[in-house]
Design a protein around this motif. Structure first.
Motif, PDB file in Angstrom:
ATOM      1  N   ALA A 150       0.839  -1.191   0.000  1.00 36.38           N
ATOM      2  CA  ALA A 150       0.000   0.000   0.000  1.00 36.38           C
ATOM      3  C   ALA A 150       0.878   1.245   0.000  1.00 36.38           C
ATOM      4  O   ALA A 150       2.062   1.194   0.351  1.00 36.38           O
ATOM      5  CB  ALA A 150      -0.919   0.007   1.224  1.00 36.38           C
ATOM      6  N   GLY A 151       0.273   2.370  -0.360  1.00 35.78           N
ATOM      7  CA  GLY A 151       1.009   3.619  -0.316  1.00 35.78           C
ATOM      8  C   GLY A 151       1.048   4.225   1.073  1.00 35.78           C
ATOM      9  O   GLY A 151       1.893   5.057   1.370  1.00 35.78           O
ATOM     10  N   GLY A 152       0.106   3.820   1.935  1.00 34.65           N
ATOM     11  CA  GLY A 152       0.025   4.364   3.284  1.00 34.65           C
ATOM     12  C   GLY A 152       0.175   3.296   4.337  1.00 34.65           C
ATOM     13  O   GLY A 152       0.024   2.099   4.071  1.00 34.65           O
ATOM     14  N   ASP A 153       0.468   3.734   5.558  1.00 32.35           N
ATOM     15  CA  ASP A 153       0.576   2.838   6.708  1.00 32.35           C
ATOM     16  C   ASP A 153       0.113   3.627   7.926  1.00 32.35           C
ATOM     17  O   ASP A 153       0.900   4.331   8.564  1.00 32.35           O
ATOM     18  CB  ASP A 153       2.012   2.352   6.886  1.00 32.35           C
ATOM     19  CG  ASP A 153       2.167   1.408   8.076  1.00 32.35           C
ATOM     20  OD1 ASP A 153       1.129   0.908   8.561  1.00 32.35           O
ATOM     21  OD2 ASP A 153       3.308   1.194   8.524  1.00 32.35           O
ATOM     22  N   LEU A 154      -1.183   3.537   8.235  1.00 26.43           N
ATOM     23  CA  LEU A 154      -1.732   4.281   9.362  1.00 26.43           C
ATOM     24  C   LEU A 154      -1.553   3.460  10.636  1.00 26.43           C
ATOM     25  O   LEU A 154      -2.324   2.555  10.940  1.00 26.43           O
ATOM     26  CB  LEU A 154      -3.208   4.602   9.116  1.00 26.43           C
ATOM     27  CG  LEU A 154      -3.486   5.596   7.981  1.00 26.43           C
ATOM     28  CD1 LEU A 154      -4.973   5.921   7.893  1.00 26.43           C
ATOM     29  CD2 LEU A 154      -2.678   6.866   8.142  1.00 26.43           C
ATOM     30  N   THR A 155      -0.500   3.794  11.358  1.00 30.04           N
ATOM     31  CA  THR A 155      -0.156   3.103  12.603  1.00 30.04           C
ATOM     32  C   THR A 155      -1.081   3.553  13.728  1.00 30.04           C
ATOM     33  O   THR A 155      -1.778   4.577  13.613  1.00 30.04           O
ATOM     34  CB  THR A 155       1.284   3.423  12.986  1.00 30.04           C
ATOM     35  OG1 THR A 155       1.376   4.842  13.260  1.00 30.04           O
ATOM     36  CG2 THR A 155       2.259   3.053  11.864  1.00 30.04           C
ATOM     37  N   PRO A 156      -1.091   2.835  14.849  1.00 29.43           N
ATOM     38  CA  PRO A 156      -1.901   3.283  15.989  1.00 29.43           C
ATOM     39  C   PRO A 156      -1.583   4.721  16.403  1.00 29.43           C
ATOM     40  O   PRO A 156      -2.498   5.485  16.730  1.00 29.43           O
ATOM     41  CB  PRO A 156      -1.541   2.276  17.083  1.00 29.43           C
ATOM     42  CG  PRO A 156      -1.180   1.029  16.339  1.00 29.43           C
ATOM     43  CD  PRO A 156      -0.491   1.505  15.107  1.00 29.43           C
ATOM     44  N   GLN A 157      -0.323   5.124  16.372  1.00 25.40           N
ATOM     45  CA  GLN A 157       0.031   6.480  16.778  1.00 25.40           C
ATOM     46  C   GLN A 157      -0.499   7.510  15.792  1.00 25.40           C
ATOM     47  O   GLN A 157      -0.988   8.577  16.184  1.00 25.40           O
ATOM     48  CB  GLN A 157       1.547   6.618  16.901  1.00 25.40           C
ATOM     49  CG  GLN A 157       1.977   7.965  17.466  1.00 25.40           C
ATOM     50  CD  GLN A 157       1.389   8.239  18.838  1.00 25.40           C
ATOM     51  OE1 GLN A 157       1.549   7.437  19.755  1.00 25.40           O
ATOM     52  NE2 GLN A 157       0.675   9.358  18.992  1.00 25.40           N
TER      53      GLN A 157
END
Length: 586
Positions: A150-157
């Protein structure tokens, strides 16, 4: 403001607007009340009064001529990106259909541009003449990096920071990785914690009754994925709100008629059930808005008053906003819709301003739509492809077992079908024998060395040419189906040239194209223009013989829905979440 509203309600001060000659649809008591007038001040409802109560001379008067005045519709689950238009453009179609508030999950642009994409969408929403709230994307990427790029990686933070920075971020968006949630995956539960620790509700997305208990225990409190009355009943009893999804009748996600049977056949109350649209392209957004879904609920057995409450007050209540929207009580926003007796919107007021009159937008709304938000320049450069890609698999030299992806209506699940391929001189022989065609996913974020995965579609119906899309859910890599590599390459080049889109190719020529230059997902045109492009695309798509609509085609890489999918890493088995080779020895 409360003092002003109290003065107006007590007739000590003139209202700004009085709508008279109306019947009022009360979502609180689920009745249509005759002989009423609505007093509006400062964009809010001051009072609903008996007809003839207004005796002043300073208010603007509007004669409803006996029509029904109802609260604006509240859509609790949508994806703006599915409409292929920006939030500003989306507002036009929504208001024409009587929808004044939406809760959107922008995980598509999050998958392409990470936090920057989500924040650009939020800025767009702030410019739009519509109440738009965010359910923060929860599953970006939808699966692990081992299974897709994917182009994004929305982490918990990152998710926590979005909640803390943006007041429009009211909930956590659909937690699509329901298998990982049920299995106690550490990252999945850290994301849940980011919402729950802040008192934010969590939206869900689940298939399979066996997952419901663990899903509810993990803090999920709504879902739009109830596909039949049995799982709908399980979800209600687990304390999960139901959003009954009404999709255009020709698509595989029109689940409302089946799931609503938890009310009509099993006797459940409708008090924790709302209706939603989920995904709409630009054409269907105009034809099948949330007003259409409420009418479908009436067809399925609800009263008109119940259906409208499910389309307005219930969605507002789920997100704790019933004191602001969803009803005609004093102090609520003056988001109002004038309806015919069969619940068809005629005129719409947004914050007390008439924005649609007699099914046409007013100059006030046209002016707002003519000055849209401009996305950052980076959003127009998201298709990054390597050169010299091989778009089709090598022809097997001996007998093999092929793991094919069977596309079947009416559902959105895909069948895992093994086919024995005897030796042949060309691929067309296999296609003719077994009803197959190529399917290829190309990584387009510039994050790999040029990942390309090859597969075979079974029963897709494509006999000639190629079709392609940069909206391959959920990582939004490019998905191409075709019968020959030359046409597939033409389709890929066409998408790269406009930095995103959906197209059909025949005999080396593009016969239809919807350009989507913003993140490969959105057009920068007005909704009616894009609707015409989509309409032309559908004609060519059907001519090509495709058995599932292009929006269903876009879901083929969505590696969280059974039984088999294809990402840029290869064939993915669900729920096992493992890569399967295309061929194995016979």
């Amino acid at each position: 403001m409360t003092r002003t509203l109290a003065d107006v309600a007590s007739a000590r001060r003139e209202p700004d607007l009085v709508i008279n000659g109306a019947r009022v649809l009360s979502t609180y008591s689920e009745r249509v009340l005759p002989g009423k007038e609505i007093w509006v001040a400062g964009g809010r409802i001051a009072a609903v009064k008996p007809a003839g109560s207004y005796r002043g001379s300073g208010a603007k008067l509007y004669d409803a001529r006996g029509g029904i005045i109802a609260p604006g519709l509240v859509d609790p689950h949508i994806h703006i990106e599915s409409s292929m238009v920006t939030a500003c453009a989306y507002a036009e179609a929504a208001l024409l259909n009587g929808t004044t508030t939406i809760f959107c999950d922008s995980h598509e642009i999050g998958n392409v541009m990470d936090v920057a994409g989500v924040e650009a969408m939020l800025e767009d929403a702030r410019h739009a003449p519509l109440s738009i709230f965010l359910t923060v994307p929860s599953t970006v990427p939808a699966t692990s990096p081992q299974l897709e790029t994917a182009g994004g990686d929305l982490t918990p933070q990152k998710i926590a920071d979005l909640f803390d920075k943006w007041p429009e971020a009211l909930a956590l968006g659909e937690k699509m990785d329901f298998v990982q949630v049920a299995m106690g995956d550490e990252r999945s539960h850290a994301i849940l914690a980011a919402a729950l620790e802040r008192g934010r509700p969590v939206s869900g997305h689940v298939y399979g009754r066996e997952f419901v208990a663990a899903y509810a225990a993990s803090g999920v409190t709504d879902t739009h994925e109830a596909i039949d009355r049995e799982i709908a009943d399980d979800l209600l009893e687990a304390g999960i709100w139901l959003f009954l999804r009404g999709g255009p009748p020709t698509t595989p996600w029109h689940s409302l008629p089946h799931a609503i049977k938890t009310i009509t056949e099993l006797g459940a109350s409708h008090k924790r059930i709302a209706v939603c649209t989920d995904d709409r392209d630009a054409e269907d957004l105009l034809l099948f808005g949330l007003d259409w879904v409420t009418r479908e609920a009436v067809k399925a057995g609800m009263t008109p008053e119940q259906a409208w409450a499910m389309g307005s007050l219930h969605g507002a209540t789920r997100f704790g906003m019933e004191s602001e929207i969803g009803g005609l009580g004093g102090g609520r926003r003056a988001d109002l819709v004038l309806l015919t007796d069969d619940l068809k919107p005629v005129s719409t007021w947004y914050g007390g301003e008439l924005v649609v009159e007699d099914r046409k937008i007013t100059p006030v709304l046209d002016a707002a739509l003519s000055n849209p938000y401009r996305y950052p320049e980076a959003a127009y450069h998201t298709v990054k492809l390597p050169k010299a890609l091989k778009l089709t698999p090598e022809l097997p030299t001996g007998a093999v077992i092929a793991h094919t992806i069977k596309t079947e209506l009416p559902g959105i699940t895909l069948g895992h079908v093994t086919v024995e391929l005897e030796p042949a001189n060309d691929w067309q022989t296999h296609f003719d024998r077994h009803g197959l065609c190529f399917v290829t996913v190309v990584e387009r974020h510039g994050k790999s060395s040029g990942n390309v995965a090859h597969g075979l579609l079974n029963s897709f119906g494509l006999k000639k040419g190629a079709v392609a899309s940069s909206v391959g859910h959920d990582s939004h890599n490019i998905i191409i189906a075709g019968t020959n590599e030359a046409d597939m390459k033409v389709a890929l080049d066409a998408i790269e040239a406009v930095q995103g889109g959906v197209c059909v190719v025949m005999d080396g020529k593009v016969t239809a194209m919807v350009p989507l230059p913003i993140a490969g997902l959105l057009s920068d045109k007005r909704v009616h223009e894009v609707a015409e492009e989509v309409k032309a695309l559908k004609v060519e798509w059907e001519k090509a013989g495709c058995t599932i609509a292009y929006m269903g085609f876009n879901l083929i890489p969505l590696s969280v829905i059974p039984e088999i999918r294809i990402t840029d890493k290869g064939l993915v088995l669900v729920p096992e979440m493992v890569i399967e080779p295309l061929f194995e020895p016979a």
